[in-house]
Design a protein around this motif. Structure first.
Motif: not given
Length: 275
Positions: A4-21
């Motif tokens: 479950l934690r791995v799944t959350k990170w898989v979704a969180a990392v692209p979202m953080m990249a989009i937010a930074l961009a």
């Protein structure tokens, strides 16, 4: 649990990249807007040391941003008011007043959403020129109403479809005609949808460049987005002042997104959730 934690990170990392961009251009623009011209020439990516807040004042006064800002307020205010009035009335009629051709009219409004503005740009310009509405506030307001009315009608009709017909029937039994039902029932019940659609329409009109550039050729009647674009040529050697103008133009849009996130999300999903 680990999966479950791995799944959350898989979704969180692209979202953080989009937010930074998304956030980085705003931070970069703010940093440049607070620099001196000399600082920008030496290193455009370094952090500012001077904090030149007077660049904002120069863009507001010398750059004419204040006049462009008022022009946009006038045009957007009247355009949104007309869009909400006509869109809510048409949405009520197409959702609860069954008449011959109502389905065809609704499909026509839906089809109009897929017509690019570039297709009607030349006929619109000729019509506005022939009627004396070119380079006038009423001309641009009518152009915005014509462009965004199908979208408004579609969302309002979708929302009103979710209101039970029994409520409308009860209002008619009480002696209300179609306009009475609209004014006493549909407007109060549709207030959340009107707010959400009004915010989206305001953002569409505020951020528009193509229609305003076509309808407002003179500098006196330019809207804010066209005025900011013109600053690029006027202050080609003074990028900090130009960046200050861009920042001023972006602040109202950012404020709307920050304070009305829920209403914007509801308006975007209204067509799929209602009806």
């Amino acid at each position: 649990m680990r999966e479950l934690r791995v799944t959350k990170w898989v979704a969180a990392v692209p979202m953080m990249a989009i937010a930074l961009a998304t956030i980085y251009p705003l931070i970069f623009t703010l940093n440049v807007a607070l620099k001196t011209r000399h600082e920008y020439i030496l290193d455009r990516f370094s952090l500012t040391e001077s904090l030149r807040w007077d660049n904002l004042g120069a863009a507001w006064t010398s750059g004419g941003i204040s006049r462009y800002f008022i022009n946009s307020l006038i045009v957007v205010g009247f355009a949104v008011a007309l869009l909400l009035l006509f869109g809510s009335m048409a949405g009520f009629a197409l959702s609860h007043l069954r008449f011959r051709g109502s389905r065809t009219l609704f499909l026509a409004c839906l089809a109009a959403l897929f017509i690019p503005f570039q297709v009607i740009m030349v006929p619109l310009a000729r019509t506005m020129a022939d009627t004396g509405l070119m380079d006038t506030y009423p001309g641009l307001i009518l152009a915005y109403v014509a462009q965004f009315l199908p979208f408004t009608i579609y969302l309002m009709a979708s929302y009103y479809n979710g209101i039970p017909a029994e409520i409308v029937d009860a209002a008619r039994i009480d002696g209300n005609g179609p306009f009475g039902v609209y004014r006493r029932i549909m407007v109060p019940l549709g207030a959340p949808a009107l707010l959400s659609v009004g915010i989206l329409d305001a953002l569409f009109c505020w951020n528009d460049v193509l229609i305003a550039l076509l309808m407002m050729p003179s500098a006196q009647h330019r809207t804010l987005m066209i005025g900011v674009t013109s600053l690029r040529g006027q202050y080609s050697s003074d990028i900090p002042t130009f960046s200050a103008g861009v920042l001023i133009a972006a602040v109202p849009v950012l404020a709307v997104y920050l304070f009305f996130q829920r209403q914007i999300a509801e308006a975007v999903t209204a067509g799929s959730m209602k009806g």
